[in-house]
Structures are given as C-alpha cells and as structure tokens.
Design a protein around this motif. Structure first.
Motif, PDB file in Angstrom:
ATOM      1  N   VAL A 112       0.758  -1.081  -0.008  1.00  0.00           N
ATOM      2  CA  VAL A 112      -0.053  -0.013  -0.079  1.00  0.00           C
ATOM      3  C   VAL A 112       0.869   1.069   0.099  1.00  0.00           C
ATOM      4  N   GLN A 113       0.652   2.406  -0.844  1.00  0.00           N
ATOM      5  CA  GLN A 113       1.359   3.597  -1.038  1.00  0.00           C
ATOM      6  C   GLN A 113       0.445   4.446  -1.350  1.00  0.00           C
ATOM      7  N   TRP A 114       0.348   5.670  -0.383  1.00  0.00           N
ATOM      8  CA  TRP A 114      -0.139   6.806  -0.418  1.00  0.00           C
ATOM      9  C   TRP A 114       0.603   7.833  -1.274  1.00  0.00           C
ATOM     10  N   HIS A 115      -0.149   8.639  -2.211  1.00  0.00           N
ATOM     11  CA  HIS A 115       0.591   9.447  -2.960  1.00  0.00           C
ATOM     12  C   HIS A 115      -0.130  10.995  -2.570  1.00  0.00           C
ATOM     13  N   GLU A 116       0.530  12.120  -2.625  1.00  0.00           N
ATOM     14  CA  GLU A 116       0.549  13.402  -2.271  1.00  0.00           C
ATOM     15  C   GLU A 116      -0.522  13.837  -3.341  1.00  0.00           C
ATOM     16  N   ASP A 117      -0.952  13.372  -4.419  1.00  0.00           N
ATOM     17  CA  ASP A 117      -1.890  13.768  -5.167  1.00  0.00           C
ATOM     18  C   ASP A 117      -3.385  12.916  -4.725  1.00  0.00           C
ATOM     19  N   ARG A 118      -3.567  12.314  -3.685  1.00  0.00           N
ATOM     20  CA  ARG A 118      -4.614  11.667  -2.940  1.00  0.00           C
ATOM     21  C   ARG A 118      -5.048  10.452  -4.040  1.00  0.00           C
ATOM     22  N   ARG A 119      -3.847   9.778  -4.465  1.00  0.00           N
ATOM     23  CA  ARG A 119      -4.050   8.299  -4.832  1.00  0.00           C
ATOM     24  C   ARG A 119      -3.370   7.305  -3.739  1.00  0.00           C
ATOM     25  N   LEU A 120      -4.421   6.460  -3.573  1.00  0.00           N
ATOM     26  CA  LEU A 120      -4.133   5.158  -2.764  1.00  0.00           C
ATOM     27  C   LEU A 120      -3.719   4.146  -3.949  1.00  0.00           C
ATOM     28  N   VAL A 121      -2.683   3.736  -3.856  1.00  0.00           N
ATOM     29  CA  VAL A 121      -2.014   2.606  -4.916  1.00  0.00           C
ATOM     30  C   VAL A 121      -1.889   1.270  -4.004  1.00  0.00           C
ATOM     31  N   ILE A 122      -2.471   0.417  -4.494  1.00  0.00           N
ATOM     32  CA  ILE A 122      -2.241  -1.017  -3.855  1.00  0.00           C
ATOM     33  C   ILE A 122      -1.543  -1.904  -4.985  1.00  0.00           C
ATOM     34  N   ALA A 123      -0.664  -2.461  -4.759  1.00  0.00           N
ATOM     35  CA  ALA A 123       0.143  -3.444  -5.683  1.00  0.00           C
ATOM     36  C   ALA A 123      -0.878  -4.720  -5.651  1.00  0.00           C
ATOM     37  N   THR A 124      -1.571  -5.160  -6.926  1.00  0.00           N
ATOM     38  CA  THR A 124      -2.126  -6.397  -6.940  1.00  0.00           C
ATOM     39  C   THR A 124      -2.041  -6.886  -8.321  1.00  0.00           C
ATOM     40  N   PRO A 125      -2.533  -8.078  -8.706  1.00  0.00           N
ATOM     41  CA  PRO A 125      -2.198  -8.669 -10.078  1.00  0.00           C
ATOM     42  C   PRO A 125      -2.984  -8.037 -11.110  1.00  0.00           C
ATOM     43  N   HIS A 126      -4.194  -7.045 -10.639  1.00  0.00           N
ATOM     44  CA  HIS A 126      -5.085  -6.497 -11.677  1.00  0.00           C
ATOM     45  C   HIS A 126      -4.844  -5.159 -11.735  1.00  0.00           C
ATOM     46  N   ARG A 127      -5.218  -4.374 -12.610  1.00  0.00           N
ATOM     47  CA  ARG A 127      -5.230  -3.161 -13.037  1.00  0.00           C
ATOM     48  C   ARG A 127      -6.583  -2.439 -12.974  1.00  0.00           C
ATOM     49  N   VAL A 128      -7.097  -1.629 -11.940  1.00  0.00           N
ATOM     50  CA  VAL A 128      -8.243  -0.913 -11.934  1.00  0.00           C
ATOM     51  C   VAL A 128      -7.899   0.376 -11.282  1.00  0.00           C
ATOM     52  N   THR A 129      -8.728   1.337 -11.864  1.00  0.00           N
ATOM     53  CA  THR A 129      -8.710   2.760 -11.181  1.00  0.00           C
ATOM     54  C   THR A 129     -10.119   3.276 -10.885  1.00  0.00           C
ATOM     55  N   GLN A 130     -10.289   3.606  -9.726  1.00  0.00           N
ATOM     56  CA  GLN A 130     -11.905   3.937  -9.201  1.00  0.00           C
ATOM     57  C   GLN A 130     -11.826   5.136  -8.643  1.00  0.00           C
TER      58      GLN A 130
END
Length: 343
Positions: free
Chosen positions: A186-204
């Motif tokens: 889990v990584q939090w980015h300053e542009d308010r994106r919560l990025v979670i490494a998974t086998p899938h690619r989803v942007t929600q």
C-alpha cells in the motif's frame, strides 16, 4: 499492476474500520483448503479438519480459486462496525440475482482463473442463481458454526486490538502514516491516490463513498481490495498479532523473576500485554472478572508499567517502556507483518 483509488476530501471523512465475521468465515475456508501458505494457522487447521467434509464444500471451494476472481457477493462489506454474522449473511441472500449471475460467470469462466472448474458443477451453479445463493448461504453458515464461531471471541479480540493500534497510528501521524504501516503493498501519494500493488489493474474514483478498512486473521500474508461497483470500496488487510493467536498461554516464557517482584497475577498480565488489549480480553485469557483485572491493571498503571486509553466502548491497555523492559518481551512480538511484508 495496481489498484488505484482516487480519494477526495469527503472520502477521507468517511473512512472507517469494521469487523466482518462473514469475511473471516470465507477466508477460513480458503485457508483450510490450502494451509501451506499460512503456517501460523496450522494448530487451528489440525483442530477443525475433522469437523467438516471437503466434498460437502465443493460448491463453495469452486468459487475460491487460488488465483483469479472470487465473487464479491459472498463477502459484502458490512453495513456497520459491529455487524453480526447473521446480518451479513442476510446481505448475501438479498443480492440481486443479476449481480449473482454476473459474478458467478466471471469467477467460473473468467480469464484470470488459474484452472478451469468442474464443468458439471459450474453449469449447475450458473444454471439456477437463486438456488446457488441458497446453497452457498447454507454452506457458509455450516462453516461459521464449525470453523469460526467457537473461536470468534479470540479472533474478535485480536481484530479489535489491531483497530486500536491503527487508531493510535492515525492520532500520532495522520491517515497517511497509518496507511503506510498497513501493508507493504500500500502506498499513499500526495495527489490523493491510494495505490495498492495487485495482479489486476483498476482505477476507481471513490466519489464520496469513503473507504472501508477490514482487518483479517485469515488473509495473511496477502491483502485484498474490493474496488468495483456496486460494492463499497474496501481494503482487507492482515491484522497484527497472528503469530501469537493460537499459542497457549502455557507456552509463554517464564516470568518467575517478575512474579517475585510484583506478584504472579500482575506479572502474567504484564507479560501478555504485547499489543493493546481490552479489559474484556484480559479477563477471558486469565479467567478473571473484568473488575478484578481492572484492579490489577490499575496497580500496574500506578507503578508506571501500563498505560490505558478508550476506543469507543472498550478500554485498552498496553505496556510503557518500563513495562516492556521489566517483562522482557518486545512490544508486538511476534506480531503482524513488518513493513517489508515479512515476519
């Protein structure tokens, strides 16, 4: 690849923690089917293995592939922080049949699946969604009754302790700090994106729905994300303290020297406080009334060995630096996953 959750200010105000006995039940079935990936649970596996027949679980196990999509309707996000198993199972049975059919088809015939299911069983499950939901609900209830309910108090206490720890992390360093300690993926980015490494690619985009955080006993070492409509965006992460979960208190290291100093009962209470623990849990573990435990904890607090604080309706206790030094057991050992995801 990763799941990216786009977070707005309103979403931050609606982030919450909850417990899900239904999720723990389904995850327990997965663990029972493949115990090698979770060696910490082998004492539990040996205990419950004779209680249930794998062949009876075939319809449910077919929908829990090792890799690939698992139907989200089996574990809908709990509606409140203290939802009961019956409350959650009602949500399963109330799932619109069109949603059930869509998710069954994706699970059984989707490209992510590691191996094709039994053709006859898959055809039966897809052929009558209403009957399938009823059958799965009965199986999940059976698994709850035999695999999880007898240990639920113990599991619930550990999950509550994890939520108390996360609340402390938010108070000490903010939401970003807590997310950074949640899991290595889990990584939090300053542009308010919560990025979670998974086998899938989803942007929600959360769109004001907030984020639900569920600690789980049986998900370790992985982390699971529910990010697709119509479900509440949810992150299910491994709770801390799993290494101690099935350990008998009789296996604890000797506290003889400490017993001579502060007394046997208080020494054992202090030695067991290797993570924030509510009064009710201490009472259960040490076979005492809550009032008796409170008296001992009060004495330890006056001696500077313990500190206490409230989270909701629970009072949690943890050792001070002096308490850790005297008990000789490092805080959180052996606890949950480290920052790098290892133990």
């Amino acid at each position: 690849m990763a799941v990216q959750l786009l977070v707005e200010t309103e979403d931050l105000l609606r982030c919450r923690f909850a417990l899900s006995p239904l999720w723990e039940t389904v995850a327990a079935v997965r663990t029972l089917a493949d115990p090698r990936r979770q060696a910490y649970h082998l004492p539990w596996v040996r205990q419950v293995r004779p209680l249930i027949d794998d062949s009876a679980l075939a319809p449910l196990l077919t929908l829990l592939p090792r890799t690939g999509y698992t139907p989200d309707f089996l574990t809908p996000p709990p509606s409140g922080p203290m939802a009961t198993f019956d409350d959650e199972l009602e949500q399963v049975t109330a799932t619109p049949l069109a949603q059930v059919e869509t998710e069954l088809h994706r699970c059984l015939h989707g490209p992510e699946r590691d191996a094709p299911p039994d053709r006859e069983l898959a055809s039966r499950l897809l052929g009558e969604p209403a009957r399938t939901v009823a059958e799965l609900s009965s199986l999940i209830r059976l698994c709850w009754d035999r695999l999880v309910a007898p240990q639920w108090t113990q599991l619930r206490d550990l999950l509550h302790a994890d939520i108390a720890l996360r609340s402390q992390q938010v108070a000490a360093g903010g939401f970003q700090h807590m997310l950074g300690e949640l899991h290595s993926s889990v990584q939090w980015h300053e542009d308010r994106r919560l990025v979670i490494a998974t086998p899938h690619r989803v942007t929600q985009r959360l769109n004001g729905r907030g984020l639900l955080l569920l600690p789980s006993v049986f998900v370790w070492p992985a982390l699971t994300v529910v990010a697709e409509q119509p479900w509440q965006p949810t992150v299910i992460y491994p709770a801390r303290g799993i290494g101690d979960l099935w350990r008998s208190t009789a296996d604890s290291r000797s506290t003889h020297a400490l017993e001579c100093l502060i007394g046997r009962t208080r020494a054992r209470i202090l030695s067991e406080l290797n993570q924030p623990t509510p009064t009710s849990t201490l009472a259960r573990v040490h076979c005492m009334s809550p009032s008796t435990v409170s008296g001992h904890v009060s004495a330890l607090r006056q001696a500077g060995l313990v500190t206490s604080y409230r989270v909701g309706r629970f009072t949690y206790h943890e050792r001070t630096a002096l308490g850790i030094a005297l008990s000789g057991t490092p805080e959180g050992t052996p606890g949950g996953p480290r920052k790098d995801g290892m133990r």
